[in-house]
Motif scaffolding. Structure first.
Motif, PDB file in Angstrom:
ATOM      1  N   SER A   1      30.846  72.415  33.093  1.00  0.00           N
ATOM      2  CA  SER A   1      31.417  70.980  33.785  1.00  0.00           C
ATOM      3  C   SER A   1      30.942  69.819  33.180  1.00  0.00           C
ATOM      4  CB  SER A   1      30.907  71.132  35.383  1.00  0.00           C
ATOM      5  OG  SER A   1      29.249  71.252  35.083  1.00  0.00           O
TER       6      SER A   1
ATOM      7  N   THR B   1      28.570  77.711  31.250  1.00  0.00           N
ATOM      8  CA  THR B   1      28.012  76.589  32.317  1.00  0.00           C
ATOM      9  C   THR B   1      26.534  76.888  32.095  1.00  0.00           C
ATOM     10  OG1 THR B   1      30.020  76.849  33.547  1.00  0.00           O
ATOM     11  CG2 THR B   1      27.995  75.829  34.685  1.00  0.00           C
TER      12      THR B   1
ATOM     13  N   LEU C   1      39.795  75.837  37.367  1.00  0.00           N
ATOM     14  CA  LEU C   1      38.922  75.141  38.184  1.00  0.00           C
ATOM     15  C   LEU C   1      38.493  73.584  37.741  1.00  0.00           C
ATOM     16  CD1 LEU C   1      37.324  77.704  40.431  1.00  0.00           C
ATOM     17  CD2 LEU C   1      39.655  76.631  40.835  1.00  0.00           C
ATOM     18  N   THR C   2      38.586  72.924  37.980  1.00  0.00           N
ATOM     19  CA  THR C   2      38.097  71.410  37.738  1.00  0.00           C
ATOM     20  C   THR C   2      36.776  71.287  38.158  1.00  0.00           C
ATOM     21  OG1 THR C   2      38.546  70.053  39.793  1.00  0.00           O
ATOM     22  CG2 THR C   2      40.338  70.250  37.837  1.00  0.00           C
ATOM     23  N   THR C   3      35.941  70.231  37.617  1.00  0.00           N
ATOM     24  CA  THR C   3      34.652  69.992  38.118  1.00  0.00           C
ATOM     25  C   THR C   3      34.388  69.564  39.253  1.00  0.00           C
ATOM     26  OG1 THR C   3      34.782  67.730  37.012  1.00  0.00           O
ATOM     27  CG2 THR C   3      33.890  69.296  35.475  1.00  0.00           C
TER      28      THR C   3
ATOM     29  N   ILE D   1      36.120  78.799  34.947  1.00  0.00           N
ATOM     30  CA  ILE D   1      35.284  77.579  34.978  1.00  0.00           C
ATOM     31  C   ILE D   1      34.575  77.496  33.647  1.00  0.00           C
ATOM     32  CG2 ILE D   1      33.463  76.209  36.094  1.00  0.00           C
ATOM     33  CD1 ILE D   1      33.682  77.913  38.563  1.00  0.00           C
TER      34      ILE D   1
ATOM     35  N   TYR E   1      33.416  74.323  44.079  1.00  0.00           N
ATOM     36  CA  TYR E   1      33.890  75.545  43.525  1.00  0.00           C
ATOM     37  C   TYR E   1      34.368  76.429  44.625  1.00  0.00           C
ATOM     38  CZ  TYR E   1      32.700  74.066  38.787  1.00  0.00           C
ATOM     39  OH  TYR E   1      32.319  73.324  37.586  1.00  0.00           O
TER      40      TYR E   1
ATOM     41  N   VAL F   1      33.233  82.865  34.318  1.00  0.00           N
ATOM     42  CA  VAL F   1      32.353  81.306  34.281  1.00  0.00           C
ATOM     43  C   VAL F   1      32.383  81.190  32.805  1.00  0.00           C
ATOM     44  CG1 VAL F   1      30.602  79.989  34.647  1.00  0.00           C
ATOM     45  CG2 VAL F   1      31.640  81.416  36.222  1.00  0.00           C
TER      46      VAL F   1
ATOM     47  N   GLU G   1      33.516  69.374  29.239  1.00  0.00           N
ATOM     48  CA  GLU G   1      35.149  69.846  29.375  1.00  0.00           C
ATOM     49  C   GLU G   1      35.864  68.866  28.265  1.00  0.00           C
ATOM     50  OE1 GLU G   1      36.191  69.282  33.590  1.00  0.00           O
ATOM     51  OE2 GLU G   1      35.863  71.364  33.951  1.00  0.00           O
TER      52      GLU G   1
ATOM     53  N   LEU H   1      27.726  76.054  40.903  1.00  0.00           N
ATOM     54  CA  LEU H   1      28.156  77.467  40.726  1.00  0.00           C
ATOM     55  C   LEU H   1      27.020  78.383  41.263  1.00  0.00           C
ATOM     56  CD1 LEU H   1      29.413  79.412  38.753  1.00  0.00           C
ATOM     57  CD2 LEU H   1      27.676  78.931  36.927  1.00  0.00           C
TER      58      LEU H   1
END
Length: 342
Positions: free
Chosen positions: A67, A129, A100-102, A64, A112, A126, A70, A136
């Motif tokens: 978010s 973030t 992993l997408t938002t 990740i 998530y 991660v 990106e 998260l």
């Protein structure tokens, strides 16, 4: 070629083939070697989803990154370099990587965590973030092993890996001071991100120790990208007593500051010294070449993977959530943008 055909040609059962390919003790070394050799000759590849169900392991780590950034991250050389370093470290440890997408609109707080469970991921790494990312924190609270690079979050099975951001900033200020600069300004990154806040703290600590006055307008915030560095430098150069040196918390912002200096008719480093942070490839290509605080991306990636593996092996569970981060040293690289006599 499937497992049944491989078993037929090997003269054994499909269960024996499965045990041999998964290094189970019930199969003799000679049988295991024969089955593996035949599998290679025939180009047999195991069905990974099926293996995951049987072994209850996917050998896959999720990744990740910020978010909220990106799209910009795709144009951020340091983040892309960090992504490559993590991928290499995971590959060397025989893990796959899944980006992993938002969070989506449906139950964003747990998205998530849902993705981790859906894909049976072993753990998550991660990148940068924000610490107030609720999605998260839900993931971290769940007990899923998480290793954060430049990310502050807590959980029963979390660990943080970070460059020594404060020490790197201090080294930059000390270098400028040694060159004779007494009016040293800084362009920070977004201060909700731990690296930016730590670099600002290091800058202030060095200035205080060296007896340097830091007027309020000598600290201006950018976003780690070139345009914000150029705008910030223009503001700095327009104050009543403009700085003679600028420490930027990211190389792209430092390069933007060099552009602003050129537009103002100033020569770097004769009229304005500039130092960045990260050591992206472009830092050595601009003219004059940019002095910078180098981060060791490979060491960061390796440390994140090693810490995550320790969590997976149960060596680093921290129910008290008080673990100190794993710190990777930085190194000041002096180039033409701050070299004396330049």
């Amino acid at each position: 070629m499937n497992i049944r055909e491989l078993a037929r040609r090997s003269g054994v059962s499909t269960a024996t083939v499965s045990r041999a390919l998964n290094d189970r003790a019930e199969v003799s070394e000679a049988t295991r070697a024969r089955i593996r050799r035949l599998a290679n000759e025939l180009g047999y590849a195991p069905n990974e989803p099926a293996r995951t169900l049987v072994r209850r392991r996917s050998d896959t780590i999720g990744l990740i990154w910020d978010s909220g950034q990106e799209a910009q991250g795709l144009h951020n050389p340091f983040l892309l370099g960090m992504l490559s370093a993590v991928r290499t470290a995971l590959s060397e440890a025989d893990y796959h990587l899944m980006l992993l997408t938002t969070p989506g609109t449906e139950d964003p707080d747990g998205s998530y965590l849902q993705a981790v469970r859906r894909h049976n991921l072993e753990g998550v790494i991660v990148l940068t973030t924000p610490p107030d990312d609720r999605c998260l924190q839900v993931l971290a609270d769940s007990g899923v092993p998480c290793a954060g690079i430049d990310t502050a979050f807590t959980g029963p099975r979390t660990v943080r890996i970070s460059s020594d951001n404060a020490a790197g900033a201090e080294a930059a200020v000390e270098h400028l001071y040694a060159l004779g600069h007494r009016r040293i300004a800084t362009i920070t990154g977004p201060l909700h991100l731990p690296p930016a806040a730590e670099r600002l703290a290091g800058y202030r600590r060095a200035c205080q120790r060296l007896g340097l006055t830091v007027p309020p307008d000598y600290v201006t915030e950018g976003d780690f990208f070139l345009d914000s560095g150029e705008r910030a430098a223009r503001r700095l150069l327009s104050v009543d007593q403009p700085p003679t040196a600028i420490f930027a918390a990211g190389d792209q912002m430092a390069i933007g500051a060099m552009h602003a200096a050129a537009d103002a008719g100033l020569a770097v480093p004769r009229d304005l010294a500039v130092i960045g942070f990260d050591n992206i490839d472009a830092a050595a290509l601009v003219r004059p070449a940019l002095s910078t605080v180098a981060q060791d991306q490979r060491a960061l990636g390796e440390a994140a993977v090693a810490a995550l593996r320790a969590l997976l092996d149960g060596e680093a569970e921290r129910p008290e959530r008080t673990a100190e981060p794993h710190i990777v040293p930085t190194k000041l690289l002096v180039r033409g943008s701050s070299r004396s006599g330049g």
